[in-house]
Design an enzyme around this catalytic site. Structure first.
Site, PDB file in Angstrom:
ATOM      1  CD  GLU A 123      27.707  25.592   1.404  1.00 51.19           C
ATOM      2  OE1 GLU A 123      26.498  25.885   1.443  1.00 51.19           O
ATOM      3  OE2 GLU A 123      28.344  25.223   2.407  1.00 51.19           O
TER       4      GLU A 123
ATOM      5  NE  ARG B 229      27.198  24.828  12.042  1.00 51.15           N
ATOM      6  CZ  ARG B 229      26.042  24.970  11.405  1.00 51.15           C
ATOM      7  NH1 ARG B 229      25.741  24.176  10.377  1.00 51.15           N
ATOM      8  NH2 ARG B 229      25.188  25.895  11.763  1.00 51.15           N
TER       9      ARG B 229
ATOM     10  CE  LYS C 138      26.254  29.424  10.271  1.00 48.71           C
ATOM     11  NZ  LYS C 138      25.867  29.026   8.912  1.00 48.71           N
TER      12      LYS C 138
HETATM   13  C1  LIG Z   1      25.148  28.162   8.175  1.00 46.78           C
HETATM   14  C2  LIG Z   1      25.381  27.743   6.772  1.00 46.78           C
HETATM   15  C3  LIG Z   1      24.584  26.775   6.131  1.00 46.78           C
HETATM   16  C4  LIG Z   1      23.352  26.175   6.753  1.00 46.78           C
HETATM   17  O1  LIG Z   1      23.596  25.462   7.918  1.00 46.78           O
HETATM   18  P1  LIG Z   1      22.407  25.147   8.929  1.00 46.78           P
HETATM   19  O2  LIG Z   1      23.054  24.466  10.055  1.00 46.78           O
HETATM   20  O3  LIG Z   1      21.448  24.273   8.217  1.00 46.78           O
HETATM   21  O4  LIG Z   1      21.795  26.456   9.284  1.00 46.78           O
HETATM   22  C5  LIG Z   1      24.937  26.398   4.842  1.00 46.78           C
HETATM   23  N1  LIG Z   1      25.986  26.935   4.199  1.00 46.78           N
HETATM   24  C6  LIG Z   1      26.766  27.886   4.788  1.00 46.78           C
HETATM   25  C7  LIG Z   1      27.910  28.461   4.024  1.00 46.78           C
HETATM   26  C8  LIG Z   1      26.488  28.313   6.086  1.00 46.78           C
HETATM   27  O5  LIG Z   1      27.261  29.253   6.660  1.00 46.78           O
END
Ligand SMILES: *Cc1c(COP(=O)(O)O)cnc(C)c1O
Length: 337
Positions: free
Chosen positions: A217, A79, A181
């Protein structure tokens, strides 16, 4: 330094070592562990002006036998590279990434909370564009760093539902950077998050940016719901950040709990079909959603105070796998020692 393991929150505690590697002239250097928790940057660095940066969030878990587990670090590596590609930053090989994570955990082993405490060592991989520049273009140099800090169990004494409010703001555009991210999405979420907190909600719910009719989200976590006929449903959209926890729960729901499990739309006008709902992510693990405020309507799922049975089972199975108490699916656990 004495740490009260049973009362850790989610805040920065300085640990002795972090990994730092630099990219220049088309390649990464070997990388080293450093005791310096500051970074000196060129004032023209693209990370500062144009948000050319991305990050990851992951945890190291202390097992009952004293060893330490990582949970699906290959997924974080993949990722991070997808986020990097979207922002025109160099990739980091999976081998280099996982080796760096292991180095950081080993060097800071004394800061991995004990098994019983429920705490974990939170790891923050960070990739930033640095070096001389002023025009809008990719940076000439990059820094990849991983630091760590011990964090407490999100919910002490069991899972507790909290309430959320639907935001009128978007965290990302339909074909923007929602699936990456990147810090920019978070900068955009500070004001809506603040407004939600002021009204006593845990965080806000973001809808699909194109039509504002579907849940995307829950703050900085993904949404899941359990329908009244026992199906695990989590939304799919190119502007949702693909949570590793969410994909793990999809698998666990199907293969371990025997539920039907799928990614499909979660329409705001169909919340009645859910018996339970929750938010999931590395930091939050699973946070049960008590109710959702949408304009004048307040929709309660299972209960505002009690956790639903399926949410509870998912939580137990997931954390059991992470801490090494429950057999993990092939490749999910990487032992540091
Ligand atoms: C990091 C993140 C998540 C959760 O992802 P994980 O891989 O489960 O930690 C969910 N939503 C957003 C906006 C994120 O930045």
């Amino acid at each position: 330094m004495e740490i009260d393991w049973d009362n850790l929150g989610f805040s920065y505690i300085k640990t002795p070592f972090r990994y730092v590697s630099r990219w220049k002239d088309g390649q990464w250097d070997e990388g080293t562990l450093s005791e310096d928790n500051t970074i000196t940057l060129h004032e023209g660095s693209s990370a500062l002006h144009y948000g050319q940066q991305c990050f990851e969030g992951m945890k190291a878990y202390r097992r009952k036998d004293g060893g330490i587990n990582l949970f699906r670090p290959d997924q974080n590596s993949q990722r991070l590279n997808k986020s990097a590609e979207r922002l025109l930053m160099p990739a980091i090989s999976e081998e280099k990434f996982i080796d760096a994570v292991k180095q950081v955990v080993k060097a800071n082993e004394a800061f991995v909370p004990p098994y019983e405490s429920g705490g974990t060592l939170y790891l923050r991989p960070l990739l930033i564009g640095v070096g001389e520049g002023i025009g809008v273009k990719a940076a000439p140099e990059y820094i990849f760093t991983i630091f760590c800090t011990p964090v407490g169990a999100y919910f002490k004494g069991g899972l507790t539902p909290t309430n959320f409010i639907v935001s009128e703001y978007d965290r990302a555009a339909p074909h923007g950077t929602g699936a990456a991210k990147v810090g920019g999405n978070y900068a955009a979420s500070l004001l809506p998050g603040n407004e939600a907190h002021k009204k006593n909600f845990s965080d806000c719910i973001y809808l699909d940016p194109a039509t504002h009719t579907k849940i995307e989200e829950v703050g900085s976590a993904n949404f899941f719901g359990i329908t009244k006929d026992g199906k695990f449903i989590t939304p799919y959209s190119p502007s949702i950040l693909p949570s590793i926890t969410k994909y793990s729960l999809l698998y666990i729901a199907k293969e371990r709990l025997g539920l039907e499990a799928e990614e499909s739309d979660v329409r705001l006008d169909e919340l009645d079909k859910f018996a339970e709902a929750g938010a999931c992510g590395t930091a939050a693990v699973i946070s049960p959603i008590g109710g959702i405020q949408n304009n004048d309507e307040f929709h309660v799922f299972f209960s505002e105070t009690e956790v639903g049975p399926v949410t509870q089972k998912l939580y137990k199975e997931l954390t059991g796998i992470q801490f090494g108490d429950v057999e993990a699916p092939e490749g999910w656990i990487v032992k540091v020692n």
